[in-house]
Write a protein that holds these residues in place. Sequence first.
Motif, PDB file in Angstrom:
ATOM      1  N   ASN A 107      43.656  44.359  35.551  1.00  0.00           N
ATOM      2  CA  ASN A 107      44.506  45.498  35.204  1.00  0.00           C
ATOM      3  C   ASN A 107      43.817  46.437  34.222  1.00  0.00           C
ATOM      4  OD1 ASN A 107      44.780  44.332  32.617  1.00  0.00           O
ATOM      5  ND2 ASN A 107      46.561  43.166  33.272  1.00  0.00           N
ATOM      6  N   ALA A 108      42.538  46.166  33.938  1.00  0.00           N
ATOM      7  CA  ALA A 108      41.704  47.029  33.098  1.00  0.00           C
ATOM      8  C   ALA A 108      40.252  46.715  33.422  1.00  0.00           C
ATOM      9  CB  ALA A 108      41.989  46.806  31.617  1.00  0.00           C
ATOM     10  N   SER A 109      39.366  47.592  33.053  1.00  0.00           N
ATOM     11  CA  SER A 109      37.938  47.354  33.283  1.00  0.00           C
ATOM     12  C   SER A 109      37.370  46.619  32.073  1.00  0.00           C
ATOM     13  CB  SER A 109      37.214  48.685  33.487  1.00  0.00           C
ATOM     14  OG  SER A 109      37.697  49.332  34.639  1.00  0.00           O
ATOM     15  N   VAL A 110      36.917  45.393  32.291  1.00  0.00           N
ATOM     16  CA  VAL A 110      36.452  44.553  31.186  1.00  0.00           C
ATOM     17  C   VAL A 110      35.270  43.694  31.636  1.00  0.00           C
ATOM     18  CG1 VAL A 110      38.729  44.387  30.107  1.00  0.00           C
ATOM     19  CG2 VAL A 110      38.035  42.679  31.778  1.00  0.00           C
ATOM     20  N   TYR A 111      34.609  43.090  30.639  1.00  0.00           N
ATOM     21  CA  TYR A 111      33.547  42.130  30.920  1.00  0.00           C
ATOM     22  C   TYR A 111      34.106  40.712  30.854  1.00  0.00           C
ATOM     23  CZ  TYR A 111      29.615  45.373  30.818  1.00  0.00           C
ATOM     24  OH  TYR A 111      28.735  46.377  31.117  1.00  0.00           O
ATOM     25  N   SER A 112      33.599  39.856  31.736  1.00  0.00           N
ATOM     26  CA  SER A 112      33.930  38.432  31.632  1.00  0.00           C
ATOM     27  C   SER A 112      33.098  37.821  30.513  1.00  0.00           C
ATOM     28  CB  SER A 112      33.639  37.722  32.957  1.00  0.00           C
ATOM     29  OG  SER A 112      32.257  37.819  33.278  1.00  0.00           O
ATOM     30  N   ARG A 113      33.466  36.604  30.100  1.00  0.00           N
ATOM     31  CA  ARG A 113      32.731  35.918  29.037  1.00  0.00           C
ATOM     32  C   ARG A 113      32.175  34.594  29.571  1.00  0.00           C
ATOM     33  NH1 ARG A 113      33.278  38.500  24.305  1.00  0.00           N
ATOM     34  NH2 ARG A 113      35.061  39.904  24.038  1.00  0.00           N
ATOM     35  N   THR A 114      31.114  34.137  28.915  1.00  0.00           N
ATOM     36  CA  THR A 114      30.492  32.887  29.354  1.00  0.00           C
ATOM     37  C   THR A 114      31.263  31.666  28.890  1.00  0.00           C
ATOM     38  OG1 THR A 114      29.074  32.864  27.377  1.00  0.00           O
ATOM     39  CG2 THR A 114      28.199  33.935  29.374  1.00  0.00           C
ATOM     40  N   LYS A 115      32.111  31.829  27.865  1.00  0.00           N
ATOM     41  CA  LYS A 115      32.905  30.721  27.348  1.00  0.00           C
ATOM     42  C   LYS A 115      34.307  31.221  27.036  1.00  0.00           C
ATOM     43  CE  LYS A 115      28.855  28.319  25.589  1.00  0.00           C
ATOM     44  NZ  LYS A 115      28.169  27.677  24.448  1.00  0.00           N
ATOM     45  N   ALA A 116      35.245  30.305  26.910  1.00  0.00           N
ATOM     46  CA  ALA A 116      36.662  30.676  26.843  1.00  0.00           C
ATOM     47  C   ALA A 116      37.164  30.845  25.408  1.00  0.00           C
ATOM     48  CB  ALA A 116      37.503  29.637  27.581  1.00  0.00           C
ATOM     49  N   TYR A 117      36.519  31.736  24.665  1.00  0.00           N
ATOM     50  CA  TYR A 117      37.037  32.053  23.331  1.00  0.00           C
ATOM     51  C   TYR A 117      36.595  33.454  22.932  1.00  0.00           C
ATOM     52  CZ  TYR A 117      32.347  30.667  21.687  1.00  0.00           C
ATOM     53  OH  TYR A 117      30.992  30.558  21.510  1.00  0.00           O
ATOM     54  N   ASN A 129      41.475  46.674  39.217  1.00  0.00           N
ATOM     55  CA  ASN A 129      41.913  46.319  40.571  1.00  0.00           C
ATOM     56  C   ASN A 129      40.898  45.488  41.361  1.00  0.00           C
ATOM     57  OD1 ASN A 129      44.498  47.352  40.399  1.00  0.00           O
ATOM     58  ND2 ASN A 129      43.892  49.389  41.091  1.00  0.00           N
ATOM     59  N   ASP A 130      39.816  45.046  40.705  1.00  0.00           N
ATOM     60  CA  ASP A 130      38.946  44.057  41.369  1.00  0.00           C
ATOM     61  C   ASP A 130      39.741  42.769  41.581  1.00  0.00           C
ATOM     62  OD1 ASP A 130      36.824  45.734  41.402  1.00  0.00           O
ATOM     63  OD2 ASP A 130      35.688  44.747  39.814  1.00  0.00           O
ATOM     64  N   LYS A 131      39.560  42.147  42.740  1.00  0.00           N
ATOM     65  CA  LYS A 131      40.245  40.881  43.019  1.00  0.00           C
ATOM     66  C   LYS A 131      39.324  39.715  42.677  1.00  0.00           C
ATOM     67  CE  LYS A 131      41.100  39.600  47.314  1.00  0.00           C
ATOM     68  NZ  LYS A 131      41.746  39.511  48.648  1.00  0.00           N
ATOM     69  N   ASP A 154      45.350  38.477  29.435  1.00  0.00           N
ATOM     70  CA  ASP A 154      45.938  39.807  29.293  1.00  0.00           C
ATOM     71  C   ASP A 154      45.381  40.802  30.297  1.00  0.00           C
ATOM     72  OD1 ASP A 154      47.462  38.880  27.221  1.00  0.00           O
ATOM     73  OD2 ASP A 154      46.247  39.755  25.629  1.00  0.00           O
ATOM     74  N   TYR A 155      44.179  40.537  30.832  1.00  0.00           N
ATOM     75  CA  TYR A 155      43.517  41.498  31.698  1.00  0.00           C
ATOM     76  C   TYR A 155      43.670  41.187  33.189  1.00  0.00           C
ATOM     77  CZ  TYR A 155      41.325  42.832  27.305  1.00  0.00           C
ATOM     78  OH  TYR A 155      41.106  43.224  26.013  1.00  0.00           O
ATOM     79  N   LEU A 156      44.493  40.213  33.539  1.00  0.00           N
ATOM     80  CA  LEU A 156      44.673  39.851  34.937  1.00  0.00           C
ATOM     81  C   LEU A 156      46.155  39.878  35.311  1.00  0.00           C
ATOM     82  CD1 LEU A 156      42.084  36.946  35.117  1.00  0.00           C
ATOM     83  CD2 LEU A 156      41.968  39.089  36.395  1.00  0.00           C
ATOM     84  N   SER A 157      46.434  40.383  36.518  1.00  0.00           N
ATOM     85  CA  SER A 157      47.809  40.480  37.007  1.00  0.00           C
ATOM     86  C   SER A 157      47.861  39.997  38.453  1.00  0.00           C
ATOM     87  CB  SER A 157      48.308  41.929  36.935  1.00  0.00           C
ATOM     88  OG  SER A 157      48.191  42.441  35.614  1.00  0.00           O
ATOM     89  N   SER A 158      49.046  39.667  38.879  1.00  0.00           N
ATOM     90  CA  SER A 158      49.213  39.178  40.251  1.00  0.00           C
ATOM     91  C   SER A 158      49.214  40.303  41.268  1.00  0.00           C
ATOM     92  CB  SER A 158      50.526  38.390  40.363  1.00  0.00           C
ATOM     93  OG  SER A 158      51.629  39.210  39.992  1.00  0.00           O
ATOM     94  N   GLU A 159      49.399  41.556  40.811  1.00  0.00           N
ATOM     95  CA  GLU A 159      49.415  42.702  41.709  1.00  0.00           C
ATOM     96  C   GLU A 159      48.456  43.772  41.217  1.00  0.00           C
ATOM     97  OE1 GLU A 159      53.396  44.088  41.961  1.00  0.00           O
ATOM     98  OE2 GLU A 159      54.147  42.314  43.016  1.00  0.00           O
ATOM     99  N   LYS A 160      48.061  44.661  42.102  1.00  0.00           N
ATOM    100  CA  LYS A 160      47.181  45.764  41.728  1.00  0.00           C
ATOM    101  C   LYS A 160      47.896  46.719  40.774  1.00  0.00           C
ATOM    102  CE  LYS A 160      43.923  46.094  45.595  1.00  0.00           C
ATOM    103  NZ  LYS A 160      43.349  47.001  46.612  1.00  0.00           N
ATOM    104  N   THR A 161      47.109  47.368  39.932  1.00  0.00           N
ATOM    105  CA  THR A 161      47.644  48.341  38.978  1.00  0.00           C
ATOM    106  C   THR A 161      47.700  49.720  39.620  1.00  0.00           C
ATOM    107  OG1 THR A 161      46.730  47.119  37.112  1.00  0.00           O
ATOM    108  CG2 THR A 161      47.264  49.435  36.736  1.00  0.00           C
ATOM    109  N   VAL A 162      48.791  50.437  39.401  1.00  0.00           N
ATOM    110  CA  VAL A 162      48.915  51.803  39.895  1.00  0.00           C
ATOM    111  C   VAL A 162      48.159  52.707  38.942  1.00  0.00           C
ATOM    112  CG1 VAL A 162      50.487  53.693  40.430  1.00  0.00           C
ATOM    113  CG2 VAL A 162      51.153  51.342  40.935  1.00  0.00           C
ATOM    114  N   ILE A 163      47.100  53.312  39.417  1.00  0.00           N
ATOM    115  CA  ILE A 163      46.272  54.163  38.555  1.00  0.00           C
ATOM    116  C   ILE A 163      46.925  55.514  38.333  1.00  0.00           C
ATOM    117  CG2 ILE A 163      44.046  55.349  38.381  1.00  0.00           C
ATOM    118  CD1 ILE A 163      42.796  53.032  39.863  1.00  0.00           C
ATOM    119  N   GLN A 164      47.450  56.100  39.362  1.00  0.00           N
ATOM    120  CA  GLN A 164      48.098  57.395  39.219  1.00  0.00           C
ATOM    121  C   GLN A 164      49.099  57.602  40.350  1.00  0.00           C
ATOM    122  OE1 GLN A 164      45.162  60.427  39.588  1.00  0.00           O
ATOM    123  NE2 GLN A 164      44.447  59.745  41.584  1.00  0.00           N
TER     124      GLN A 164
END
Length: 350
Positions: A107-117, A129-131, A154-164
């Motif tokens: 639901n936003a453009s972000v980087y993944s992390r190598t560890k969960a913290y 909207n990347d799946k 916080d950055y993942l959703s079950s549905e695509k985000t409406v951009i406009q």
Amino acid sequence: MKRLTNEKTAIILAVSVILSVTACSADGVAYVDGNRSEPGFSSSAAATSGTICEESTLPATVSVTTAATTTKAKETTAVLTTVASTPATTAEPKWKETKKSAEMYLNASVYSRTKAYLGAPTADLYMINDKVKIVAVTDTDYYKLENGRFIHCDYLSSEKTVIQTTTVTTPPPETTVPAAVTTANKQTPIKKGKYISSGYEPLDEKIQPILDKIITKNMSDKQKLRAVYDYLMQSSYIERTLLIPQNKKQYAEQLYACFIIDNKYGVCYDFTSAFKYMTRSLGFDTRMIYGYHTNPAGGAGEHSWAEIDIKGTTYIFDPAIEKILINEGYSGSSRFMRTYNEIGKYYIFN
């Protein structure tokens, strides 16, 4: 004679006593109840007077010296214990994973992390909207992806985000618009005071006071472009929904620019359109390009960026992507005035 014998006996007795004391302390070792004790580490039976043979025959200074030696040994041991325990404070955060199988969308453009913290090294850039496929969830509120990377919940959703939401969902690429529109874009700009009009008066009224503040008389062209770019970089990249009235659809780009100037946040369309019209006001022939930006996970997402031709070279200006990069910890002007030879691999035209 008897008196002489008694005197000799007394002398022999005295010598025996002296020899007994000397034998007890000659090598600094004491024997207490038949047990041998090393100097400075006396047994419990000798603890009250240090190294002894007979308490009444040992000088008081021996007890003081032994006590001082014992004190030093304890201080040394305490220091060694402190040093050994220090590294325990630098342990890396741990987390627990629970299996989960799902497909979700960014639901936003972000980087993944190598560890969960929070604060862990970043890995791959994902666009809105990347799946992605989820294989686990952690007790630190991160989802684990099938490639082993982590993205915060916080950055993942079950549905695509409406951009406009607009009357024209995807504006046509500038390279394919009708000839009449292309000619209109290249017509002689209308000057309004010392600036060139955007063609939409409400936007002009917002842009021109800003330019008065950030542009000075002796600036070079590159410095002017940098001033506008840096002004827009003060805004945040946040998804939004923008409704374009039917009777204003011809001003869609200008309304994008109005949105980010008024709200200090927006998406790529808002950043790019504001850059386009602010620099056009200064006399630059800035174009707003519609296309796609490649994703590290594969494929590409819809995107918009700006182009300017300067001395025969086409330069890219993309404040939206740079804002995302900065939010993820990457510094520097990675998308300011860059050529397609440098970063063109990230961009796809419609």
